[in-house]
Design a protein around this motif. Structure first.
Motif, PDB file in Angstrom:
ATOM      1  N   MET A 216       0.856  -1.194   0.000  1.00  0.00           N
ATOM      2  CA  MET A 216       0.000   0.000   0.000  1.00  0.00           C
ATOM      3  C   MET A 216       0.889   1.240   0.000  1.00  0.00           C
ATOM      4  O   MET A 216       1.788   1.378   0.838  1.00  0.00           O
ATOM      5  CB  MET A 216      -0.914   0.006   1.234  1.00  0.00           C
ATOM      6  N   ALA A 217       0.629   2.123  -0.948  1.00  0.00           N
ATOM      7  CA  ALA A 217       1.467   3.316  -1.101  1.00  0.00           C
ATOM      8  C   ALA A 217       1.041   4.378  -0.086  1.00  0.00           C
ATOM      9  O   ALA A 217      -0.141   4.711   0.010  1.00  0.00           O
ATOM     10  CB  ALA A 217       1.345   3.849  -2.523  1.00  0.00           C
ATOM     11  N   GLY A 218       1.987   4.921   0.631  1.00  0.00           N
ATOM     12  CA  GLY A 218       1.689   5.930   1.648  1.00  0.00           C
ATOM     13  C   GLY A 218       1.723   7.337   1.076  1.00  0.00           C
ATOM     14  O   GLY A 218       2.638   7.683   0.322  1.00  0.00           O
ATOM     15  N   VAL A 219       0.700   8.123   1.397  1.00  0.00           N
ATOM     16  CA  VAL A 219       0.687   9.526   0.949  1.00  0.00           C
ATOM     17  C   VAL A 219       0.303  10.439   2.106  1.00  0.00           C
ATOM     18  O   VAL A 219      -0.491  10.064   2.974  1.00  0.00           O
ATOM     19  CB  VAL A 219      -0.299   9.749  -0.230  1.00  0.00           C
ATOM     20  N   THR A 220       0.871  11.613   2.108  1.00  0.00           N
ATOM     21  CA  THR A 220       0.546  12.634   3.108  1.00  0.00           C
ATOM     22  C   THR A 220       0.419  13.979   2.414  1.00  0.00           C
ATOM     23  O   THR A 220       1.369  14.415   1.759  1.00  0.00           O
ATOM     24  CB  THR A 220       1.651  12.712   4.184  1.00  0.00           C
ATOM     25  N   PRO A 221      -0.762  14.623   2.506  1.00  0.00           N
ATOM     26  CA  PRO A 221      -0.893  15.941   1.882  1.00  0.00           C
ATOM     27  C   PRO A 221      -0.149  16.997   2.699  1.00  0.00           C
ATOM     28  O   PRO A 221      -0.206  16.998   3.933  1.00  0.00           O
ATOM     29  CB  PRO A 221      -2.404  16.189   1.921  1.00  0.00           C
ATOM     30  N   PHE A 222       0.535  17.886   1.976  1.00  0.00           N
ATOM     31  CA  PHE A 222       1.155  19.022   2.656  1.00  0.00           C
ATOM     32  C   PHE A 222       0.080  20.053   2.965  1.00  0.00           C
ATOM     33  O   PHE A 222      -0.752  20.366   2.114  1.00  0.00           O
ATOM     34  CB  PHE A 222       2.192  19.695   1.746  1.00  0.00           C
ATOM     35  N   LYS A 223       0.162  20.628   4.173  1.00  0.00           N
ATOM     36  CA  LYS A 223      -0.765  21.708   4.527  1.00  0.00           C
ATOM     37  C   LYS A 223      -0.233  23.050   4.060  1.00  0.00           C
ATOM     38  O   LYS A 223      -0.967  24.011   3.924  1.00  0.00           O
ATOM     39  CB  LYS A 223      -0.914  21.776   6.048  1.00  0.00           C
ATOM     40  N   SER A 224       1.094  23.110   3.912  1.00  0.00           N
ATOM     41  CA  SER A 224       1.728  24.391   3.587  1.00  0.00           C
ATOM     42  C   SER A 224       3.111  24.138   2.992  1.00  0.00           C
ATOM     43  O   SER A 224       3.639  23.029   3.091  1.00  0.00           O
ATOM     44  CB  SER A 224       1.891  25.216   4.869  1.00  0.00           C
ATOM     45  N   ALA A 225       3.669  25.187   2.418  1.00  0.00           N
ATOM     46  CA  ALA A 225       5.031  25.080   1.885  1.00  0.00           C
ATOM     47  C   ALA A 225       6.018  24.848   3.033  1.00  0.00           C
ATOM     48  O   ALA A 225       7.010  24.143   2.883  1.00  0.00           O
ATOM     49  CB  ALA A 225       5.397  26.345   1.128  1.00  0.00           C
TER      50      ALA A 225
END
Lengths: 311, 222
Positions: free
Chosen positions: A219-228
């Protein structure tokens, strides 16, 4: 593939669906609502929910109790368990405790070193390592025995997972390391957050060359960035994280108030690209303290509605 | 060798503040090599203490001696006829020497003059680093001669963890990742395939976990 446990996650993966998991970090206090509220935001959009185990070595409400709260909501928890804080007595004991609540998924981890957290003067345990924890759970489940050799009355029935970080060094042993975890008995893998897709795809190619994608669900892990700022922090400060410059640039290139949306867009694009990557069996969406965005990410990635688990 | 470091002078002053006749005892073995508790360091400590007490206007007798070793009866016995002249001993040996001294001279307060750190090597002048924790069951044959117990912050037997970056450990950029070293060694020895052998769960009963340890050799006992 035939299932070996009552795990819903296993059933969904075995049926050939792309699975979706997410995670909730327990609170720094004893209010169960902190868990149930987060879980409530994502429950319809994921198949199972990881509960982190004192992540980054910061003391929190325990993973097992949090998993029980999910179980009481009728949800499917994945018990994260690190070997940093428990010896083999405590590990096996907690596994049985989880099994007594019919928690059917476990993620076997080393754990961040305690120096990162709120107890840097504390001892660590590391009686066994994460690879050996995989072996331990499989031994308890499949042989029905404790490490000490005695029989277990009602052995745990857990689908056994582990993490993999394709981006840690040295890269050349990243596929051999996955092979080693599979040899230890791991059945599903959740990867470190993926931002360097080319490197991830290269790792997957190497895994496919050895047929590893057919031996464990990746399962590929992803994390959205909240900010730069978060992108820069993860690039520079989080060990074992690979955030390419162009991703940081893309985040920094939009006005502050639009960066969160940009982070979500990157996350969705990552999932869409990796859906086409042979051997990726699902996605692990780690929206850190941003659980409310999981439904949007899952929906926009074409992973909603979630399938029913069938035998 | 056993590597030690000098204790802060304030700490030693606190240990001996209440006494008037102080014997500083150095050790000519490991702590001499790592420049923490040999003859030279005994002299430096003696000067510092004399200066401190002089400034306080307190008359204190401070003598110095350095023994060949403090972990063997025969050398500690050399103090037998003089130790009663003092009311405190500061041993600059490792913790082993401090304790053996205390065991031998039951009525004499014995204070530690160094902080005992680890078993290690001299990397270069002034830099010592750890190599062994004495776990009692050496597994270096399986790990290319690099010890994950003493050199991996998580003592992983099947490492590296996900925090290894550019050859460095996640805890500190100045700490080398032991598993990077192990893998480099395996490559040099043309044995990288050994990496995939699962190292089984360790028996820690020969380590600290099993309680205080002892080696008994009947063949060498008299």
């Amino acid at each position: 593939m035939k299932t070996k446990t009552p795990s819903k996650l296993e059933k969904i993966l075995a049926a050939g669906n792309l699975a979706v998991t997410s995670e909730c970090g327990p609170p720094r206090g004893s209010d169960p609502e902190a868990i149930t509220k987060k879980a409530g935001m994502i429950k319809d959009h994921v198949d199972a929910i990881n509960i982190t185990d004192n992540q980054t070595s910061v003391t929190r409400l325990c993973s097992l109790a949090s998993c029980i709260h999910l179980k009481l909501m009728g949800l499917e928890p994945i018990l994260q368990m690190v070997v940093r804080d428990r010896n083999r007595i405590a590990l096996q004991s907690d596994i049985l405790g989880a099994a007594s609540f019919d928690i059917h998924n476990i993620l076997c981890l080393s754990g961040d070193h305690q120096q990162f957290g709120d107890s840097s003067q504390g001892q660590n345990v590391f009686d066994i390592d994460s690879m050996q924890l995989i072996q331990t759970v499989r031994h308890m489940r499949d042989d029905g025995k404790f490490l000490g050799g005695d029989d277990i009355n009602r052995p745990p029935r857990m689908f056994v997972g582990a993490a993999a970080n394709p981006f840690a060094d040295p890269f050349e042993i990243r596929t051999p390391r996955l092979a080693k975890k599979i040899a230890a008995g791991v059945e599903f893998i959740q990867t470190q957050c993926i931002y360097n897709l080319d490197k991830f795809e290269l790792w997957m190619q190497q895994n496919r060359d050895r047929g590893l994608h057919e031996k464990a669900y990746i399962m590929a892990g992803v994390t959205p960035f909240k900010s730069a700022g978060m992108a820069k922090y993860m690039k520079n400060r989080v060990p074992g994280m690979d955030v390419p410059d162009d991703v940081v640039k893309r985040m920094a290139g939009v006005p502050k108030e639009k960066q969160a949306q940009e982070g979500i867009d990157i996350c969705v694009e990552t999932i869409q690209r990796l859906k086409e990557c042979d051997g990726v069996s699902g996605f692990h969406v780690m929206a850190i303290e941003w659980e409310e965005k999981v439904p949007e990410i899952v929906e926009r990635s074409g992973l909603y509605p979630r399938p029913e688990a069938v035998e | 060798m056993i590597v030690a470091k000098r204790k802060p002078i304030e700490e030693i002053i606190e240990e001996v503040q209440a006494y008037d006749k102080i014997l500083l005892v150095g050790c000519n073995e490991c702590v001499t090599v790592c420049e923490a508790g040999g003859k030279k360091e005994v002299a430096v400590l003696a000067s510092a203490l004399r200066m401190h007490f002089m400034n306080q206007g307190k008359e204190v007798k401070i003598d110095e001696i350095t023994l060949e070793r403090q972990c063997d009866h025969e050398y500690l016995e050399e103090l037998r006829n003089q130790i009663d002249q003092y009311d405190v001993v500061v041993s600059l040996a490792c913790g082993v020497g401090v304790q053996f001294m205390a065991e031998k001279y039951m009525n004499m307060p014995v204070m530690p003059g160094v902080d005992t750190c680890f078993m290690g090597v001299t990397e270069e002048r002034g830099v010592w680093s750890e190599r062994c924790q004495g776990c009692g069951t050496c597994m270096l044959a399986k790990t290319g001669g690099i010890c994950p117990v003493s050199r991996c912050a998580k003592r992983l037997f099947n490492g590296p963890c996900g925090g290894s970056t550019n050859g460095h450990c996640e805890i500190d950029k100045n700490v080398i990742c032991a598993w990077q070293l192990i893998i480099d060694r395996m490559k040099n020895l043309d044995k990288l395939e050994d990496y995939e052998a699962l190292v089984p769960i360790k028996d820690w009963s020969t380590e600290r976990a099993g309680g205080p340890r002892k080696v008994v050799r009947e063949d060498v006992m008299q």
